[in-house]
Design a protein around this motif. Structure first.
Motif, PDB file in Angstrom:
ATOM      1  N   ASN A 218       0.830  -1.212   0.000  1.00 42.47           N
ATOM      2  CA  ASN A 218       0.000   0.000   0.000  1.00 42.47           C
ATOM      3  C   ASN A 218       0.860   1.256   0.000  1.00 42.47           C
ATOM      4  N   MET A 219       0.374   2.275  -0.708  1.00 46.38           N
ATOM      5  CA  MET A 219       1.104   3.542  -0.740  1.00 46.38           C
ATOM      6  C   MET A 219       1.011   4.249   0.611  1.00 46.38           C
ATOM      7  N   GLY A 220      -0.131   4.132   1.260  1.00 42.78           N
ATOM      8  CA  GLY A 220      -0.330   4.787   2.557  1.00 42.78           C
ATOM      9  C   GLY A 220      -0.431   3.771   3.683  1.00 42.78           C
ATOM     10  N   THR A 221      -1.524   3.849   4.414  1.00 47.72           N
ATOM     11  CA  THR A 221      -1.704   2.965   5.572  1.00 47.72           C
ATOM     12  C   THR A 221      -1.835   1.500   5.138  1.00 47.72           C
ATOM     13  N   ARG A 222      -1.421   0.599   6.029  1.00 48.24           N
ATOM     14  CA  ARG A 222      -1.619  -0.823   5.717  1.00 48.24           C
ATOM     15  C   ARG A 222      -3.040  -1.258   6.071  1.00 48.24           C
ATOM     16  N   LYS A 223      -3.781  -0.373   6.722  1.00 46.46           N
ATOM     17  CA  LYS A 223      -5.152  -0.706   7.135  1.00 46.46           C
ATOM     18  C   LYS A 223      -6.052  -0.897   5.929  1.00 46.46           C
ATOM     19  N   ILE A 224      -6.907  -1.890   6.042  1.00 46.60           N
ATOM     20  CA  ILE A 224      -7.815  -2.239   4.944  1.00 46.60           C
ATOM     21  C   ILE A 224      -9.215  -2.467   5.497  1.00 46.60           C
ATOM     22  N   TYR A 225     -10.190  -2.515   4.610  1.00 50.59           N
ATOM     23  CA  TYR A 225     -11.538  -2.940   5.011  1.00 50.59           C
ATOM     24  C   TYR A 225     -12.170  -3.686   3.850  1.00 50.59           C
ATOM     25  N   ILE A 226     -13.197  -4.452   4.151  1.00 52.53           N
ATOM     26  CA  ILE A 226     -13.895  -5.211   3.106  1.00 52.53           C
ATOM     27  C   ILE A 226     -15.187  -4.488   2.743  1.00 52.53           C
ATOM     28  N   ASP A 227     -15.400  -4.342   1.452  1.00 50.19           N
ATOM     29  CA  ASP A 227     -16.587  -3.657   0.932  1.00 50.19           C
ATOM     30  C   ASP A 227     -17.852  -4.367   1.431  1.00 50.19           C
ATOM     31  N   ALA A 228     -18.658  -3.665   2.219  1.00 47.23           N
ATOM     32  CA  ALA A 228     -19.862  -4.281   2.793  1.00 47.23           C
ATOM     33  C   ALA A 228     -20.907  -4.573   1.717  1.00 47.23           C
ATOM     34  N   ALA A 229     -20.785  -3.907   0.576  1.00 44.26           N
ATOM     35  CA  ALA A 229     -21.776  -4.102  -0.488  1.00 44.26           C
ATOM     36  C   ALA A 229     -21.651  -5.472  -1.146  1.00 44.26           C
ATOM     37  N   ASN A 230     -20.434  -6.061  -1.155  1.00 47.91           N
ATOM     38  CA  ASN A 230     -20.305  -7.377  -1.800  1.00 47.91           C
ATOM     39  C   ASN A 230     -19.582  -8.414  -0.933  1.00 47.91           C
ATOM     40  N   ASN A 231     -19.072  -7.966   0.200  1.00 50.65           N
ATOM     41  CA  ASN A 231     -18.361  -8.858   1.125  1.00 50.65           C
ATOM     42  C   ASN A 231     -17.109  -9.509   0.550  1.00 50.65           C
ATOM     43  N   TRP A 232     -16.577  -8.979  -0.528  1.00 52.81           N
ATOM     44  CA  TRP A 232     -15.364  -9.536  -1.147  1.00 52.81           C
ATOM     45  C   TRP A 232     -14.248  -8.508  -1.263  1.00 52.81           C
ATOM     46  N   THR A 233     -14.571  -7.412  -1.935  1.00 51.99           N
ATOM     47  CA  THR A 233     -13.512  -6.484  -2.344  1.00 51.99           C
ATOM     48  C   THR A 233     -12.812  -5.867  -1.141  1.00 51.99           C
ATOM     49  N   VAL A 234     -11.482  -5.981  -1.146  1.00 53.27           N
ATOM     50  CA  VAL A 234     -10.664  -5.430  -0.068  1.00 53.27           C
ATOM     51  C   VAL A 234     -10.123  -4.081  -0.545  1.00 53.27           C
ATOM     52  N   LEU A 235     -10.299  -3.052   0.282  1.00 52.79           N
ATOM     53  CA  LEU A 235      -9.883  -1.687  -0.086  1.00 52.79           C
ATOM     54  C   LEU A 235      -8.956  -1.105   0.967  1.00 52.79           C
ATOM     55  N   THR A 236      -8.127  -0.150   0.537  1.00 51.93           N
ATOM     56  CA  THR A 236      -7.281   0.545   1.521  1.00 51.93           C
ATOM     57  C   THR A 236      -8.157   1.495   2.328  1.00 51.93           C
ATOM     58  N   ASP A 237      -7.844   1.607   3.621  1.00 48.74           N
ATOM     59  CA  ASP A 237      -8.646   2.437   4.520  1.00 48.74           C
ATOM     60  C   ASP A 237      -8.542   3.910   4.152  1.00 48.74           C
ATOM     61  N   ASP A 238      -7.378   4.326   3.652  1.00 44.71           N
ATOM     62  CA  ASP A 238      -7.175   5.749   3.350  1.00 44.71           C
ATOM     63  C   ASP A 238      -7.459   6.090   1.883  1.00 44.71           C
ATOM     64  N   GLY A 239      -7.881   5.094   1.114  1.00 46.10           N
ATOM     65  CA  GLY A 239      -8.225   5.372  -0.285  1.00 46.10           C
ATOM     66  C   GLY A 239      -7.034   5.542  -1.208  1.00 46.10           C
ATOM     67  N   LYS A 240      -5.812   5.345  -0.652  1.00 44.86           N
ATOM     68  CA  LYS A 240      -4.621   5.449  -1.510  1.00 44.86           C
ATOM     69  C   LYS A 240      -4.417   4.126  -2.261  1.00 44.86           C
ATOM     70  N   PRO A 241      -3.650   4.152  -3.354  1.00 46.38           N
ATOM     71  CA  PRO A 241      -3.509   2.945  -4.180  1.00 46.38           C
ATOM     72  C   PRO A 241      -2.750   1.802  -3.508  1.00 46.38           C
ATOM     73  N   SER A 242      -2.982   0.605  -4.036  1.00 45.22           N
ATOM     74  CA  SER A 242      -2.317  -0.616  -3.586  1.00 45.22           C
ATOM     75  C   SER A 242      -1.888  -1.407  -4.816  1.00 45.22           C
ATOM     76  N   ALA A 243      -0.785  -2.140  -4.697  1.00 46.49           N
ATOM     77  CA  ALA A 243      -0.311  -2.928  -5.848  1.00 46.49           C
ATOM     78  C   ALA A 243       0.083  -4.326  -5.388  1.00 46.49           C
ATOM     79  N   GLN A 244      -0.039  -5.288  -6.295  1.00 44.50           N
ATOM     80  CA  GLN A 244       0.258  -6.688  -5.971  1.00 44.50           C
ATOM     81  C   GLN A 244       0.694  -7.454  -7.214  1.00 44.50           C
ATOM     82  N   TRP A 245       1.704  -8.285  -7.030  1.00 44.08           N
ATOM     83  CA  TRP A 245       2.109  -9.240  -8.070  1.00 44.08           C
ATOM     84  C   TRP A 245       2.177 -10.608  -7.413  1.00 44.08           C
TER      85      TRP A 245
END
Ligand code: MF3
Ligand code: CO
Length: 286
Positions: free
Chosen positions: A243-270
């Motif tokens: 994560n570019m910012g905080t390591r804190k995350i939350y799961i989208d309550a609308a679908n119970n799947w999508t994991v998002l950064t708490d601060d809305g900053k970008p995240s990358a994964q390989w």
């Protein structure tokens, strides 16, 4: 659907090799190390099956790489993945996995992982997107993901994507037989945090091959010489989420799947699927 694979007959050479590995594992266990269960040590036949699955998986990622562009929806990526996979006699592992509705995970910008393809999500110039592909072929699983940068992206996003890629390479380089999982986590964590980024802890890599998610959990933070012993024949993913910012995350309550950064900053994964060999480690996905 679960089905039982017939118990394989191993050659005398392979049996002897396995017994030698098992007795070495026993020595480490006696010293108090966390060691892998014998079923996590894949046979040559199983490894061949996982390699065939990984070939299809890499083909999917290469196809996505050749087609992805601004204006495309993530639903269209899902179609490409489904059609190619099924066209090669395989099954997309995410489809219906614990209720997941699509064939691939597409995670855009501040989405960390488990993004759900949608006709409403249009890729725009400047987006970064992770496409996470997992394949089942003849009952064998493989799993890998790549980042894609859509058109011209900001310098700070490009740096993040490159850092995540480097984290994967460093994690992979730290993987060796009779080393420890903590060696991988430490390598990733040191580099990412040294670059001023943070590492997601709640999600990580995993054993893979005979099932989608097997033991062990592969943490991307850790200390060298700790956690599970690495043994030839183990197959698992390394898939750091940075994560570019905080390591804190939350799961989208609308679908119970999508994991998002708490601060809305970008995240990358390989992500790679990796095999521990007698002499080192091998990337078996592309
Ligand atoms: N491919 C993901 C991983 O790397 C798993 C996604 S689970 C799914 O482990 F259901 F969202 F596909
Ligand atoms: Co994975």
């Amino acid at each position: 659907m679960k089905f039982f694979k017939q118990k394989e007959r191993l050659s005398p050479e392979e049996s002897e090799k396995r017994e030698a590995i098992f007795s070495k594992i026993k020595e480490y266990r006696a010293k108090g190390c966390r060691v892998p269960a014998h079923k996590l040590i894949k046979t040559e036949g199983q490894i061949a099956g996982i390699r065939r699955s990984a070939e299809v998986n890499t083909g999917v990622l290469d196809l996505v790489a050749s087609r992805i562009c601004a204006g495309m929806t993530t639903e269209e990526i899902d179609r490409l993945v489904y059609d190619y996979t099924v066209g090669h006699g395989a099954v997309p592992a995410p489809l219906h996995y614990e209720g997941f509705p699509k064939s691939v995970c597409t995670s855009v910008n501040e989405e960390v992982c488990h993004g759900i393809p949608s006709p409403k999500v249009v890729l725009r110039e400047g987006d970064i997107v992770n496409v996470d592909v997992s394949t089942i072929l003849d009952g064998y699983y493989s799993d890998a993901s790549r980042m894609f940068m859509i058109g011209k992206v900001s310098e700070e996003k490009r740096r993040l994507v490159e850092c995540a890629r480097k984290c994967l390479e460093l994690g992979f380089k730290a993987a060796r037989p009779w080393g420890f999982l903590g060696d991988i986590g430490a390598a990733v964590q040191e580099y990412a945090e040294g670059q001023g980024y943070s590492v997601v802890r709640e999600f990580g890599g995993h054993g893979v091959g005979l099932e989608f998610h097997e033991n062990p959990f592969v943490s991307h933070v850790g200390r060298r010489g700790t956690d599970m012993l690495l043994v030839p024949g183990m197959v698992f993913t390394i898939e750091p989420m940075i994560n570019m910012g905080t390591r804190k995350i939350y799961i989208d309550a609308a679908n119970n799947w999508t994991v998002l950064t708490d601060d809305g900053k970008p995240s990358a994964q390989w992500e790679y699927t990796v095999l521990i060999t007698e002499t080192g480690a091998e990337i078996i996905t592309g």
